[in-house]
Design a protein around this motif. Structure first.
Motif, PDB file in Angstrom:
ATOM      1  N   VAL A   1       0.962  -1.388   0.006  1.00 19.72           N
ATOM      2  CA  VAL A   1       0.075   0.033   0.110  1.00 19.72           C
ATOM      3  C   VAL A   1       0.692   1.175  -0.033  1.00 19.72           C
ATOM      4  CG1 VAL A   1      -1.796   1.248   1.356  1.00 19.72           C
ATOM      5  CG2 VAL A   1      -1.978  -1.168   1.249  1.00 19.72           C
ATOM      6  N   ALA A   2       0.430   2.177  -1.019  1.00 22.89           N
ATOM      7  CA  ALA A   2       1.296   3.527  -0.901  1.00 22.89           C
ATOM      8  C   ALA A   2       0.271   4.809  -0.738  1.00 22.89           C
ATOM      9  CB  ALA A   2       2.045   3.520  -2.346  1.00 22.89           C
ATOM     10  N   THR A   3       0.779   5.540  -0.004  1.00 22.23           N
ATOM     11  CA  THR A   3      -0.082   6.733   0.234  1.00 22.23           C
ATOM     12  C   THR A   3       1.019   7.787   0.021  1.00 22.23           C
ATOM     13  OG1 THR A   3       0.787   7.067   2.367  1.00 22.23           O
ATOM     14  CG2 THR A   3      -1.062   5.498   2.185  1.00 22.23           C
ATOM     15  N   VAL A   4       0.093   8.826  -0.886  1.00 18.81           N
ATOM     16  CA  VAL A   4       0.999  10.005  -1.332  1.00 18.81           C
ATOM     17  C   VAL A   4       0.227  11.347  -1.064  1.00 18.81           C
ATOM     18  CG1 VAL A   4       1.953  11.365  -3.221  1.00 18.81           C
ATOM     19  CG2 VAL A   4       1.878   8.697  -3.261  1.00 18.81           C
ATOM     20  N   GLY A   5       0.810  12.119  -0.222  1.00 21.22           N
ATOM     21  CA  GLY A   5      -0.083  13.491   0.221  1.00 21.22           C
ATOM     22  C   GLY A   5      -1.251  13.361   0.671  1.00 21.22           C
ATOM     23  N   VAL A   6      -1.153  12.379   1.878  1.00 25.11           N
ATOM     24  CA  VAL A   6      -2.491  12.317   2.611  1.00 25.11           C
ATOM     25  C   VAL A   6      -2.264  12.541   4.111  1.00 25.11           C
ATOM     26  CG1 VAL A   6      -3.569  10.639   0.953  1.00 25.11           C
ATOM     27  CG2 VAL A   6      -2.204   9.690   3.230  1.00 25.11           C
ATOM     28  N   ASP A   7      -3.394  12.952   5.055  1.00 22.69           N
ATOM     29  CA  ASP A   7      -3.230  13.121   6.093  1.00 22.69           C
ATOM     30  C   ASP A   7      -4.167  12.634   6.910  1.00 22.69           C
ATOM     31  OD1 ASP A   7      -2.359  14.166   8.515  1.00 22.69           O
ATOM     32  OD2 ASP A   7      -2.736  16.206   8.471  1.00 22.69           O
ATOM     33  N   ASN A   8      -3.823  12.002   8.044  1.00 23.55           N
ATOM     34  CA  ASN A   8      -5.007  11.423   8.987  1.00 23.55           C
ATOM     35  C   ASN A   8      -5.993  10.548   8.343  1.00 23.55           C
ATOM     36  OD1 ASN A   8      -5.621  11.608  11.768  1.00 23.55           O
ATOM     37  ND2 ASN A   8      -7.211  13.295  11.573  1.00 23.55           N
ATOM     38  N   LEU A   9      -5.125   9.380   7.858  1.00 25.04           N
ATOM     39  CA  LEU A   9      -6.257   8.309   7.201  1.00 25.04           C
ATOM     40  C   LEU A   9      -6.069   7.042   7.857  1.00 25.04           C
ATOM     41  CD1 LEU A   9      -6.144   9.003   3.385  1.00 25.04           C
ATOM     42  CD2 LEU A   9      -7.709   9.646   4.860  1.00 25.04           C
ATOM     43  N   ILE A  10      -6.885   6.162   7.654  1.00 28.81           N
ATOM     44  CA  ILE A  10      -6.706   4.851   8.090  1.00 28.81           C
ATOM     45  C   ILE A  10      -7.096   4.019   6.730  1.00 28.81           C
ATOM     46  CG2 ILE A  10      -7.731   2.843   9.453  1.00 28.81           C
ATOM     47  CD1 ILE A  10      -6.590   4.989  11.175  1.00 28.81           C
ATOM     48  N   VAL A  11      -6.213   3.132   6.409  1.00 27.80           N
ATOM     49  CA  VAL A  11      -6.252   2.086   5.087  1.00 27.80           C
ATOM     50  C   VAL A  11      -5.995   0.694   5.761  1.00 27.80           C
ATOM     51  CG1 VAL A  11      -5.122   1.918   2.843  1.00 27.80           C
ATOM     52  CG2 VAL A  11      -5.319   3.976   3.894  1.00 27.80           C
ATOM     53  N   VAL A  12      -6.903   0.157   5.298  1.00 23.87           N
ATOM     54  CA  VAL A  12      -6.862  -1.238   5.685  1.00 23.87           C
ATOM     55  C   VAL A  12      -7.001  -2.400   4.472  1.00 23.87           C
ATOM     56  CG1 VAL A  12      -7.887  -3.122   7.270  1.00 23.87           C
ATOM     57  CG2 VAL A  12      -7.689  -0.849   8.156  1.00 23.87           C
ATOM     58  N   GLU A  13      -5.928  -3.193   4.195  1.00 23.03           N
ATOM     59  CA  GLU A  13      -6.194  -3.950   3.092  1.00 23.03           C
ATOM     60  C   GLU A  13      -6.203  -5.424   3.529  1.00 23.03           C
ATOM     61  OE1 GLU A  13      -4.258  -6.672   0.413  1.00 23.03           O
ATOM     62  OE2 GLU A  13      -3.422  -6.063   2.171  1.00 23.03           O
ATOM     63  N   THR A  14      -7.312  -6.060   2.962  1.00 22.04           N
ATOM     64  CA  THR A  14      -7.427  -7.452   3.260  1.00 22.04           C
ATOM     65  C   THR A  14      -7.426  -8.308   1.958  1.00 22.04           C
ATOM     66  OG1 THR A  14      -9.735  -7.528   3.263  1.00 22.04           O
ATOM     67  CG2 THR A  14      -8.675  -7.275   5.342  1.00 22.04           C
ATOM     68  N   PRO A  15      -7.344  -9.387   1.505  1.00 23.74           N
ATOM     69  CA  PRO A  15      -7.397 -10.028   0.234  1.00 23.74           C
ATOM     70  C   PRO A  15      -8.592  -9.749  -0.714  1.00 23.74           C
ATOM     71  CG  PRO A  15      -6.330 -11.907   1.890  1.00 23.74           C
ATOM     72  CD  PRO A  15      -6.830 -10.412   2.326  1.00 23.74           C
ATOM     73  N   ASP A  16      -9.901  -9.464   0.148  1.00 26.90           N
ATOM     74  CA  ASP A  16     -11.153  -9.127  -0.774  1.00 26.90           C
ATOM     75  C   ASP A  16     -11.452  -7.885  -0.621  1.00 26.90           C
ATOM     76  OD1 ASP A  16     -11.779  -9.714   1.845  1.00 26.90           O
ATOM     77  OD2 ASP A  16     -13.483 -10.884   1.358  1.00 26.90           O
ATOM     78  N   ALA A  17     -11.039  -6.970   0.339  1.00 29.00           N
ATOM     79  CA  ALA A  17     -11.608  -5.630   0.461  1.00 29.00           C
ATOM     80  C   ALA A  17     -10.737  -4.796   1.071  1.00 29.00           C
ATOM     81  CB  ALA A  17     -12.809  -5.897   1.689  1.00 29.00           C
ATOM     82  N   ILE A  18     -10.935  -3.367   0.862  1.00 24.36           N
ATOM     83  CA  ILE A  18      -9.942  -2.326   1.315  1.00 24.36           C
ATOM     84  C   ILE A  18     -10.878  -1.269   1.914  1.00 24.36           C
ATOM     85  CG2 ILE A  18      -8.729  -0.449   0.509  1.00 24.36           C
ATOM     86  CD1 ILE A  18      -7.673  -2.140  -1.656  1.00 24.36           C
ATOM     87  N   LEU A  19     -10.490  -0.680   3.247  1.00 20.11           N
ATOM     88  CA  LEU A  19     -11.214   0.448   3.803  1.00 20.11           C
ATOM     89  C   LEU A  19     -10.160   1.568   3.901  1.00 20.11           C
ATOM     90  CD1 LEU A  19     -13.085   1.546   6.030  1.00 20.11           C
ATOM     91  CD2 LEU A  19     -11.727   0.746   7.723  1.00 20.11           C
ATOM     92  N   VAL A  20     -10.672   2.715   3.444  1.00 20.92           N
ATOM     93  CA  VAL A  20     -10.389   3.836   3.435  1.00 20.92           C
ATOM     94  C   VAL A  20     -11.264   4.983   4.306  1.00 20.92           C
ATOM     95  CG1 VAL A  20      -9.156   5.927   2.038  1.00 20.92           C
ATOM     96  CG2 VAL A  20      -9.199   3.635   1.186  1.00 20.92           C
TER      97      VAL A  20
END
Length: 477
Positions: free
Chosen positions: A318-337
């Motif tokens: 997972v790569a983040t660019v230019g973001v602030d105060n985020l939650i990113v959760v990656e699983t094999p079948d779903a992504i939460l932002v």
């Protein structure tokens, strides 16, 4: 005698997509590799001597995975017992049934220390000290709850207002329980010094709990008695299935509403240990060390011009660019932002998915079974590919499918297979074909995990297309 009672229920929807209905929050692995349930087992074991008993109340579908987590916690000198609920009926019913079972086996003077399976406490000496304090009051007939000294005007917790002192160590009668307040009220509670967070942990003798239920919730108690009477111990001394019909008749109500708010025998002990109910991704984020920009990662991530961001990755970069105060959760079948200020709303995603009958509310790609796990690698019209792992000595049920055929390829280990009327052994790099309508069974006779690739094909590939004839895990109706 002390019997820790671990309540392992709830879906943990605010921790979707890591927590699912069939793989709820207690089974989530924390950054150190242990699950919340394992940490609870270790905490419970610290209260009892070698050979002591721990009682877990959980859904019958989670029995085998719970048993595995207990074994992985290396508590082989303690006894694990399980009360298996056919459905969730909230904490009052679970605790009432547990108290009746413990009283019948060990006597009404036995002390129950009730704790949730999804709480996190690092300070075990502090937890034991608070429990020793609670034991004194419990043996005087009080229903004791653990109150956590608030450190902030938290709106996500219930509160307890302390009343008259009961001892010199800060034990008090409970004046009242208060629901989750708004920000201004929570600030008043914090400044007053009279309020504690309601941890949902309790300590009382089985007899005191039963007596107070008789006074304040007699109908619930009688229904619990009827359920226990219809729920004899099975062949295994380790588990006891609760009678489905009588358990369903019990009210869906919390112990706070059913009893604690009504009884005049409720006390609170102030707890000095750290405590978290891991109720959101923000709470989980705090368990991970931050970098110079306050970014935190569990898994594989790259941060570019990013601050205050948490990433949990189970497989992909997972790569983040230019973001602030985020939650990113990656699983094999779903992504939460999600924005970190909105993590309490994540539960709405799981509710929406459930309304739409989307499988992502219920299952992960990797699904635990009593015999091991299976992972869906790929699927499409008329085909599905799985990776199957069978534990040493374990076996799938003798079963049949109406609508699909299966091709099995052994990758590691040896498979003992029944295919129709033909028994055979399949070694690594060998395969067999199971036509639709054939009875079949898969077993691992070896001492290492059996790993297979299963290719399904047919007009319908749902998991409910299984007819079981024999099963060592009691899944044949």
């Amino acid at each position: 005698m002390i019997v820790p009672v671990i309540l392992s229920g709830g879906a943990g929807t605010r921790l979707w997509p890591a927590s699912r209905e069939d793989h709820p929050k207690p089974f989530m692995r924390l950054p150190d590799g242990q699950s919340l349930l394992q940490k609870t087992y270790v905490r419970a074991a610290s209260l009892i001597a070698e050979g002591g008993e721990m009682l877990t109340v959980t859904n019958r579908e989670h029995y085998f995975e719970s048993r595995d987590h207990f074994a992985q916690a290396s508590l082989n000198r303690h006894r694990a017992r399980f009360l298996l609920e056919p459905q969730g009926r909230n904490t009052a019913s679970a605790i009432a049934v547990a108290a009746l079972v413990v009283a019948a086996e060990h006597g009404e003077d036995t002390v129950l220390v009730v704790m949730a399976a999804d709480h996190l406490i690092h300070d075990l000496p502090g937890f034991k000290a608070a429990t020793e304090h609670a034991l004194v009051l419990a043996r005087q007939g009080y229903l004791v709850t653990y109150g956590i000294r608030p450190t902030a005007p938290e709106t996500g917790f219930g509160y307890i207002e302390a009343g008259d002192n009961l001892d010199e160590r800060g034990g008090c009668r409970v004046q009242r329980f208060v629901e989750k307040p708004d920000q201004a009220t929570a600030k008043e509670y914090l400044e007053s010094g009279r309020f504690l967070w309601n941890s949902g942990m309790f300590c009382f003798t089985a007899g005191s709990l039963i007596d107070q239920l008789q006074q304040h919730a007699p109908e619930l108690l009688e229904l619990a008695r009827a359920c226990v009477a219809l729920s004899p111990r099975g062949e295994s001394a380790q588990m006891q299935e609760l009678h489905a019909q009588s358990f369903a008749a019990l009210p869906d109500i919390s112990i706070d509403y059913a009893l604690m708010e009504r009884s005049d025998k409720v006390a609170v002990v102030p707890a000095a240990f750290d405590w978290s109910d891991i109720g959101s991704w923000n709470a989980l984020r705090e368990l991970v060390e931050a970098d110079d920009q306050q970014n935190r990662v569990q898994g594989d991530a790259i941060f570019i011009n990013s601050r205050n961001t948490f990433v949990q990755s189970q497989g992909r970069l997972v790569a983040t660019v230019g973001v602030d105060n985020l939650i990113v959760v990656e699983t094999p079948d779903a992504i939460l932002v999600a924005h970190a200020d909105c993590t309490q709303q994540v539960g709405q995603v799981a509710k929406r998915l459930k309304l739409e009958n989307h499988q992502a509310y219920r299952l992960h790609r990797t699904v635990s079974r009593p015999w091991g796990t299976y992972t869906v690698l790929e699927e499409g019209p008329r085909f599905k590919i799985k990776r199957i792992v069978v534990k040493p000595g374990a076996a799938l049920s003798l079963q049949m499918h109406h609508h699909r055929s299966e091709h099995w390829i052994v990758v590691q280990g040896m498979a003992k297979v029944v295919n129709g009327d033909t028994p055979l052994l399949i070694n690594s790099n060998e395969s067999t074909f199971i036509p639709a309508g054939h009875k079949h069974r898969l077993e691992n006779p070896g001492v290492i995990d059996l790993v297979m690739i299963e290719v399904q094909s047919g007009e319908y590939l749902g998991e409910d297309d299984i007819v079981r004839f024999e099963d060592q895990y009691g899944r044949v109706q």
